[in-house]
Design an enzyme around this catalytic site. Structure first.
Site, PDB file in Angstrom:
ATOM      1  N   ILE A 294      66.951 -47.043 -21.751  1.00 18.64           N
ATOM      2  CA  ILE A 294      66.382 -47.943 -20.735  1.00 18.64           C
ATOM      3  C   ILE A 294      64.858 -47.915 -20.894  1.00 18.64           C
ATOM      4  CG2 ILE A 294      66.190 -48.437 -18.251  1.00 18.64           C
ATOM      5  CD1 ILE A 294      69.059 -48.724 -19.337  1.00 18.64           C
TER       6      ILE A 294
ATOM      7  N   GLY B 223      66.540 -44.647 -16.266  1.00 19.18           N
ATOM      8  CA  GLY B 223      67.415 -44.215 -17.356  1.00 19.18           C
ATOM      9  C   GLY B 223      68.577 -43.410 -16.786  1.00 19.18           C
ATOM     10  N   HIS B 224      68.245 -42.430 -15.932  1.00 21.04           N
ATOM     11  CA  HIS B 224      69.300 -41.630 -15.291  1.00 21.04           C
ATOM     12  C   HIS B 224      70.176 -42.530 -14.404  1.00 21.04           C
ATOM     13  CE1 HIS B 224      65.975 -38.546 -15.736  1.00 21.04           C
ATOM     14  NE2 HIS B 224      66.965 -37.967 -16.381  1.00 21.04           N
TER      15      HIS B 224
END
Ligand code: PAF
Length: 284
Positions: free
Chosen positions: A177, A37-38
């Protein structure tokens, strides 16, 4: 080699030099323990800016007294390696005293839209988030900052703060995500044991059901959609609902009839772990 900065002054010195060269700066604020996600935020920042700063700081003032500040997972070396691999220029990893000097006494509070959803359940959380994010905006001098839709209320609150306080920065919202089986990526997923990990799929499953009702069946009654989500979650023995809400996006005002952009957000305890997930009908 990625630049590792530990103090606001170290960041500022480098940022000032970048500014002289007219380079644009993208900021990805994180609490570390980076996952895909990051990574998606860092990649987007990399595409859109000359320089990319990732902040990696578990911000103590956004955790309540009975929350998981101590237990929150940390792995700075892995974070640094990932940032380097993704082409970030700097990782900012301060200690709490570097961010909060003795007698620190200035906070940023966004009213009303922080009283609902997670804000209602985690008093003081968004005051801590807005304060640290304001500091990160000032320290980094960023032109753009990247936030995930996974924390949809956070995204709405930060946008409101930026608008209300005239921060000269663009807020870029990025999609959630997910793991292959649909679980939204989160650092807190590491708290789940095997049975809980399976049970956690109920978040995405129930949201899919809600989304189908709205988008495929044309249901516009918020209560009907929330009831359907509730029924699905209640069938999962390890799950306990914290909230299921449908609100206007991005004012977060209560909605009875779905006839414009909405956020459908849920928070569910799987065992002791509180997970959140959501979908937005309309533009993020
Ligand atoms: O979303 C997070 O990880 C945090 O709330 C943030 C924005 C980095 C502030 O500490």
């Amino acid at each position: 080699m990625i630049i590792v900065a530990h103090t606001p002054a170290e960041v500022r010195e480098i940022v000032d030099a970048w500014k002289v060269q007219n380079l644009s700066i993208g900021l990805v604020p994180t609490m570390g323990f980076l996952h895909e996600g990051h990574a998606s935020l860092i990649k987007k920042a990399r595409e859109e800016n000359d320089r990319v700063i990732v902040s990696d700081f578990v911000n103590p003032i956004q955790f309540g007294p009975s929350e998981d500040f101590e237990a929150y997972p940390r792995d700075f070396e892995a974070d640094k390696a990932l940032c380097e691999e993704l082409g970030a220029d700097m990782i900012f990893n301060p200690e709490a005293p570097d961010m909060y000097a003795e007698n620190f006494s200035t906070y940023v509070n966004v009213d009303e839209i922080t009283d609902v959803l997670c804000g209602a359940k985690r008093p003081g959380h968004f005051k801590g988030v807005c304060t640290v994010v304001s500091k990160l905006f000032n320290i980094s001098g960023a032109d753009r900052a990247y936030f995930g839709q996974k924390d949809a209320q956070q995204l709405a609150v930060i946008r409101r703060m930026v608008r209300d306080l005239n921060f000269p920065i663009e807020i870029v919202g990025c999609p959630i995500i997910r793991e292959d089986d649909g679980l939204a990526k989160s650092s807190r997923n590491t708290y789940l044991n095997e049975a809980e990990r399976k049970a956690a799929l109920v978040l995405n499953r129930s949201l899919q059901k809600g989304m189908e009702l709205i988008l495929d069946d044309g249901i516009d009654d918020a209560k009907t959609v929330k009831d359907a989500i509730r029924m699905e979650i209640e069938q999962e023995g390890l799950a306990m609902i914290d909230y299921i809400e449908i609100v206007e996006w991005d004012s977060l005002a209560n909605v009875n009839k779905i006839d414009g952009p909405v956020l459908c957000a849920i928070a569910v305890y799987i065992g002791k772990t509180r997970l959140i997930d959501n979908f937005i009908v309309g533009e993020v």
